[in-house]
Design an enzyme around this catalytic site. Structure first.
Site, PDB file in Angstrom:
ATOM      1  N   TYR A   1      51.171  45.773  28.000  1.00  0.00           N
ATOM      2  CA  TYR A   1      50.198  45.002  28.472  1.00  0.00           C
ATOM      3  C   TYR A   1      49.573  44.255  27.313  1.00  0.00           C
ATOM      4  O   TYR A   1      49.377  42.642  27.487  1.00  0.00           O
ATOM      5  CB  TYR A   1      49.104  45.783  29.256  1.00  0.00           C
ATOM      6  CG  TYR A   1      48.014  45.076  29.760  1.00  0.00           C
ATOM      7  CD1 TYR A   1      48.110  44.216  30.996  1.00  0.00           C
ATOM      8  CD2 TYR A   1      46.730  44.961  29.272  1.00  0.00           C
ATOM      9  CE1 TYR A   1      47.164  43.409  31.590  1.00  0.00           C
ATOM     10  CE2 TYR A   1      45.561  44.107  30.072  1.00  0.00           C
ATOM     11  CZ  TYR A   1      46.037  43.439  31.021  1.00  0.00           C
ATOM     12  OH  TYR A   1      45.095  42.781  31.487  1.00  0.00           O
TER      13      TYR A   1
ATOM     14  N   SER B   1      43.268  38.800  28.002  1.00  0.00           N
ATOM     15  CA  SER B   1      42.299  39.913  28.089  1.00  0.00           C
ATOM     16  C   SER B   1      41.788  40.316  26.628  1.00  0.00           C
ATOM     17  O   SER B   1      42.154  39.815  25.561  1.00  0.00           O
ATOM     18  CB  SER B   1      43.465  41.213  28.497  1.00  0.00           C
ATOM     19  OG  SER B   1      42.729  42.403  28.332  1.00  0.00           O
TER      20      SER B   1
HETATM   21  N1  LIG Z   1      40.257  43.879  35.577  1.00  0.00           N
HETATM   22  C1  LIG Z   1      40.280  43.903  34.356  1.00  0.00           C
HETATM   23  O1  LIG Z   1      39.732  45.057  33.885  1.00  0.00           O
HETATM   24  C2  LIG Z   1      41.013  42.922  33.389  1.00  0.00           C
HETATM   25  C3  LIG Z   1      40.523  42.966  32.054  1.00  0.00           C
HETATM   26  C4  LIG Z   1      41.358  41.890  31.281  1.00  0.00           C
HETATM   27  C5  LIG Z   1      42.206  41.057  31.920  1.00  0.00           C
HETATM   28  N2  LIG Z   1      42.201  41.175  33.101  1.00  0.00           N
HETATM   29  C6  LIG Z   1      43.273  40.316  33.869  1.00  0.00           C
HETATM   30  O2  LIG Z   1      42.610  39.311  34.860  1.00  0.00           O
HETATM   31  C7  LIG Z   1      43.616  38.686  35.653  1.00  0.00           C
HETATM   32  C8  LIG Z   1      43.403  39.045  36.990  1.00  0.00           C
HETATM   33  O3  LIG Z   1      43.455  40.550  37.524  1.00  0.00           O
HETATM   34  P1  LIG Z   1      42.318  41.382  38.176  1.00  0.00           P
HETATM   35  O4  LIG Z   1      41.632  42.288  37.374  1.00  0.00           O
HETATM   36  O5  LIG Z   1      41.565  40.456  38.908  1.00  0.00           O
HETATM   37  O6  LIG Z   1      43.289  42.140  39.167  1.00  0.00           O
HETATM   38  P2  LIG Z   1      43.716  41.901  40.665  1.00  0.00           P
HETATM   39  O7  LIG Z   1      44.782  43.030  40.840  1.00  0.00           O
HETATM   40  O8  LIG Z   1      42.259  42.308  41.362  1.00  0.00           O
HETATM   41  O9  LIG Z   1      44.067  40.784  40.717  1.00  0.00           O
HETATM   42  C9  LIG Z   1      45.423  39.989  40.290  1.00  0.00           C
HETATM   43  C10 LIG Z   1      46.051  39.449  41.368  1.00  0.00           C
HETATM   44  O10 LIG Z   1      47.517  38.839  40.978  1.00  0.00           O
HETATM   45  C11 LIG Z   1      48.151  38.959  41.962  1.00  0.00           C
HETATM   46  N3  LIG Z   1      49.777  38.847  41.405  1.00  0.00           N
HETATM   47  C12 LIG Z   1      50.299  39.917  40.839  1.00  0.00           C
HETATM   48  N4  LIG Z   1      51.456  39.609  40.780  1.00  0.00           N
HETATM   49  C13 LIG Z   1      51.686  38.403  40.947  1.00  0.00           C
HETATM   50  C14 LIG Z   1      52.794  37.455  40.882  1.00  0.00           C
HETATM   51  N5  LIG Z   1      53.865  37.632  40.467  1.00  0.00           N
HETATM   52  N6  LIG Z   1      52.535  36.138  41.435  1.00  0.00           N
HETATM   53  C15 LIG Z   1      51.345  35.725  41.924  1.00  0.00           C
HETATM   54  N7  LIG Z   1      50.235  36.355  42.083  1.00  0.00           N
HETATM   55  C16 LIG Z   1      50.340  37.817  41.596  1.00  0.00           C
HETATM   56  C17 LIG Z   1      47.854  40.125  42.640  1.00  0.00           C
HETATM   57  O11 LIG Z   1      48.523  40.149  43.926  1.00  0.00           O
HETATM   58  C18 LIG Z   1      46.385  40.062  42.831  1.00  0.00           C
HETATM   59  O12 LIG Z   1      45.752  39.331  43.875  1.00  0.00           O
HETATM   60  C19 LIG Z   1      45.076  39.213  35.120  1.00  0.00           C
HETATM   61  O13 LIG Z   1      45.705  38.522  34.516  1.00  0.00           O
HETATM   62  C20 LIG Z   1      44.454  40.659  34.324  1.00  0.00           C
HETATM   63  O14 LIG Z   1      45.574  40.958  33.461  1.00  0.00           O
HETATM   64  C21 LIG Z   1      41.638  42.172  33.998  1.00  0.00           C
END
Ligand SMILES: NC(=O)c1ccc[n+]([C@@H]2O[C@H](COP(=O)([O-])OP(=O)(O)OC[C@H]3O[C@@H](n4cnc5c(N)ncnc54)[C@H](O)[C@@H]3O)[C@@H](O)[C@H]2O)c1
Length: 282
Positions: free
Chosen positions: A154, A141
């Protein structure tokens, strides 16, 4: 050099993971998808199949080494291994550093850090043994490159993912392996991440009320993002092809990284004025 044939994606049921899966499917890759949420995982599988992809979908908790190892074994059996691995699953909580509970730490560390480590432990030796060109993308992130009030736990896990990925890249280089590494560092964008609690295990249930003020800030940040999850997926695939390590999709992240690095250098210079101009190489 042969084209990549199969990709494995964790957290494929939603957001960035789903878009990575669909982008790989559009590229003609077979996709091995996993998520802790079976229903959303099944939806992504249907979408990838509609794009013509050969799809393996298995629910798993990335924080469980045995689950991830079983998933890797299935990828071997079905596709003869994968060329690209996306350690993408992640969860978030918000609040002041002193309010984070032991359960908060256990949950985020399990998914965000051990989830990535489990993926690397199960998939990378298999990639090295095959000897064909491969690539690992770990989703960190912008909170892994800089810091923000309210994101202590986080941010700590995401800094860990960046450091782990940097070391992984060095280890692979030293081993002479043809396995590239990228670390994906998006800033806020609209996905399901602000509702991460939906997948929080009951054994690690939240013991304090979530901080509403932080929640509102995140919603505003997401709404303001000039890019969406599909853009991030496209940028990530470009980075794999170019073998670029840092994938920083939001332009504004550069400013926070520069401010943080400058503060480190300024304080270093204040302590060591004589060595300020020296180029330092580890
Ligand atoms: N959306 C943002 O603003 C943002 C910014 C920076 C980084 N990220 C990172 O991007 C990645 C994807 O997140 P996203 O934003 O698409 O969110 P999201 O919640 O849409 O997707 C995350 C997915 O991970 C799954 N998940 C959660 N716990 C789990 C586990 N224990 N085992 C397997 N799967 C699991 C969830 O069910 C979900 O489908 C994450 O690592 C998040 O930290 C997101």
């Amino acid at each position: 050099m042969s084209a990549p044939a199969a990709a494995a994606i964790t957290g494929a049921g939603s957001g960035i993971g789903r878009e990575l899966a669909l982008a790989c499917a559009r590229e003609g890759l077979a996709v091995a998808l996993t998520d802790i949420e079976p229903a959303t995982l099944a939806q992504t599988a249907v979408m990838a199949e509609a794009l013509g992809a050969d799809v393996l979908a298995r629910a798993c908790d990335v924080g469980r080494a045995d689950h991830v190892e079983a998933f890797a074994r299935e990828c071997d059996a079905r596709f003869g291994g994968v060329d690209w691995l996306f350690n993408n699953a992640g969860v978030a909580i918000l609040g002041p550093a002193w309010a984070a509970t032991d359960e908060d730490w256990q949950w985020l560390w399990s998914v965000n850090v051990r989830g990535v480590a489990n993926g690397v432990r199960s998939f990378v030796p298999r990639m090295m043994a095959r000897g064909t060109r491969a690539h690992v993308v770990n989703t960190a992130s912008a909170a892994g490159l800089a810091t923000l009030a309210g994101s202590s736990v986080y941010s700590a896990t995401k800094h860990a993912v960046v450091a782990f990925s940097e070391c992984l890249a060095r280890d692979l280089e030293q081993a002479g392996a043809d396995v590239g590494v990228s670390v994906l560092c998006p800033s806020l964008l609209p996905t399901g991440i602000h509702q991460s609690g939906r997948n929080r295990p009951s054994a690690l249930a939240n013991t304090v009320a979530p901080a509403a003020a932080y929640d509102e800030r995140v919603r505003q940040g997401m709404a303001a993002s000039p890019i969406d999850a599909a853009d991030v997926a496209a940028m990530t695939l470009d980075a794999i092809r170019a073998r670029r390590f840092y994938v920083v999709p939001h332009a504004q992240t550069g400013d926070s990284v520069r401010r943080r690095m400058q503060a480190i250098l300024d304080d270093h210079r204040a302590l060591h004025p004589g060595v300020a101009a020296r180029t330092h190489q580890e």
